[in-house]
Each structure stands twice: as structure tokens, then as C-alpha cells.
Motif scaffolding. Structure first.
Motif, PDB file in Angstrom:
ATOM      1  N   ILE A 122       0.617  -1.431  -0.295  1.00 20.09           N
ATOM      2  CA  ILE A 122       0.087  -0.254  -0.285  1.00 20.09           C
ATOM      3  C   ILE A 122       0.660   1.240   0.099  1.00 20.09           C
ATOM      4  O   ILE A 122       0.710   2.097  -0.950  1.00 20.09           O
ATOM      5  N   VAL A 125       2.471   2.315  -3.188  1.00 18.44           N
ATOM      6  CA  VAL A 125       1.487   2.584  -4.298  1.00 18.44           C
ATOM      7  C   VAL A 125       0.721   4.250  -3.933  1.00 18.44           C
ATOM      8  O   VAL A 125       1.756   4.965  -5.125  1.00 18.44           O
ATOM      9  N   GLU A 126       1.273   4.501  -2.663  1.00 20.64           N
ATOM     10  CA  GLU A 126       1.694   6.156  -2.413  1.00 20.64           C
ATOM     11  C   GLU A 126       2.883   6.191  -2.589  1.00 20.64           C
ATOM     12  O   GLU A 126       2.315   7.252  -3.487  1.00 20.64           O
ATOM     13  N   PRO A 132      -4.393   4.415  -3.193  1.00 18.84           N
ATOM     14  CA  PRO A 132      -4.957   3.031  -3.130  1.00 18.84           C
ATOM     15  C   PRO A 132      -6.381   3.026  -4.140  1.00 18.84           C
ATOM     16  O   PRO A 132      -6.411   1.877  -3.342  1.00 18.84           O
ATOM     17  N   ALA A 135      -6.022   2.686  -7.240  1.00 23.02           N
ATOM     18  CA  ALA A 135      -5.761   1.139  -7.785  1.00 23.02           C
ATOM     19  C   ALA A 135      -6.085   0.073  -7.856  1.00 23.02           C
ATOM     20  O   ALA A 135      -7.089   0.419  -8.036  1.00 23.02           O
ATOM     21  N   TRP A 140      -4.428  -5.661  -6.285  1.00 22.60           N
ATOM     22  CA  TRP A 140      -4.733  -6.280  -4.752  1.00 22.60           C
ATOM     23  C   TRP A 140      -4.713  -7.561  -5.561  1.00 22.60           C
ATOM     24  O   TRP A 140      -4.533  -7.862  -4.604  1.00 22.60           O
ATOM     25  N   TYR A 156       3.480  -1.119  -8.626  1.00 21.14           N
ATOM     26  CA  TYR A 156       2.366  -1.146  -9.107  1.00 21.14           C
ATOM     27  C   TYR A 156       2.980   0.358  -9.839  1.00 21.14           C
ATOM     28  O   TYR A 156       3.580   0.667  -9.001  1.00 21.14           O
TER      29      TYR A 156
END
Length: 172
Positions: A122, A125-126, A132, A135, A140, A156
Motif C-alpha cells: 500500500i 502504491v502511495e 490506493p 489502484a 490487489w 504497482y
């Protein structure tokens, strides 16, 4: 002469309110014993039930991460994180403890080492600059599948996110 309806016809029909369509998540905090929290997600409403309990609500199609852990005098005994999409009224869903009615499950991981890996995913992704919540659901699912077998998930990237946005635009 028209008479007012009687019996079942007289009963007002229940039309779902926006409140009915929400997905509720019960968050609990008992110091050093139990904690439920939202790691990400766009909360639409919040109700405080007690000093230790509150309920947050999500609109249909909202994506959120719900984490929880339980500890005893010797340390953590259970930890889990789920990433879900709040369902629309009438949609099929997976039940998850403390989530009403449930949601479309993208990821469900148990065990502190794997939960930590999801939290790191997570964060990654940030770090790319993507919320998130936005996304790709497939990311996930990929994270779930890879961590379930003890493998590292692919990161990601901005390119993957751009591809997801294009695919989503075509599908809608």
C-alpha cells in the motif's frame, strides 16, 4: 367512489435510502488488546458508538483496506487485512467480520509478516503518487495471490496505473 387501499396495498413500500446502500465497518480500539482500523478508503459517514467503538460507512464502489489485530499478554495472536469494494444494493458479496453487509473481496491476508507486506505494498502504491483507492483491483488480487504463496508481488507503477485507467475508460 375511490376507497383508500387496505391490507398489503396500504403498506408503504420501502425505498432504499442512501444510508441503506452504504457498507458499514465497525472499528474498535482497546489499548494493547484489539484494534480495527481503516488503512485507506474514502469514508462517507462516521458514527461514534462508544469511547472504544465507531462505525464508518462507505458508498457503493468505494475501495478500502480494513486491518485488525488482537493481542494477549504475550503479543499479537491474530492479524488480518482485507481490501474490499463496497457493493451496491442487490449485488453479491463476501461476508467479512465487522463489515456489513460485506464486500467484493480483492485481498484477504492473515499473519503479521504477510499483513506487514500488504501494508508495504500500500505504501509503495502511495509512493508512486496513486491513491490506493484508485489502484487497479487486479493489483490487489495479484498482491493477495503472490503473498499467499510466499512470493513477492510486482510493484504497482505509474505505467500500470495509466493502463488501468485506459481499460476502465473503455469498459465504462
Amino acid at each position: 367512489m375511490n376507497h383508500p387501499p387496505t391490507g398489503a396495498a396500504a403498506m408503504p413500500r420501502h425505498t432504499p435510502s442512501p444510508r441503506d446502500a452504504m457498507t458499514d465497518v465497525e472499528l474498535i480500539w482497546i489499548e494493547k488488546r484489539l484494534e480495527h482500523w481503516i488503512r485507506f478508503g474514502r469514508v462517507a459517514a462516521e458514527r461514534i458508538m462508544t469511547r472504544k467503538t465507531r462505525v464508518v460507512s462507505f458508498r457503493p464502489d468505494a475501495v478500502f483496506a480494513f486491518a485488525r489485530w488482537v493481542a494477549n499478554d504475550y503479543g499479537t495472536v491474530h492479524s488480518r487485512i482485507d481490501i474490499l469494494r463496497a457493493v451496491r444494493s442487490g449485488e453479491a458479496y463476501t461476508t467479512v467480520p465487522f463489515v456489513r453487509p460485506g464486500g467484493e473481496l480483492y485481498l484477504s491476508i492473515q499473519g503479521w509478516a504477510k499483513v506487514r507486506a500488504v501494508l508495504a505494498a500500500i505504501d509503495a502504491v502511495e509512493a508512486v503518487g496513486v491513491d490506493p483507492c484508485d489502484a487497479a483491483p487486479d493489483h490487489w488480487r495479484h498482491v493477495h495471490n503472490r503473498l499467499s504463496i510466499g512470493e513477492r508481488p510486482r510493484p504497482y507503477t505509474a505505467e500500470r496505473h495509466a493502463a488501468w485507467l485506459k481499460r476502465k475508460a473503455i469498459e465504462s
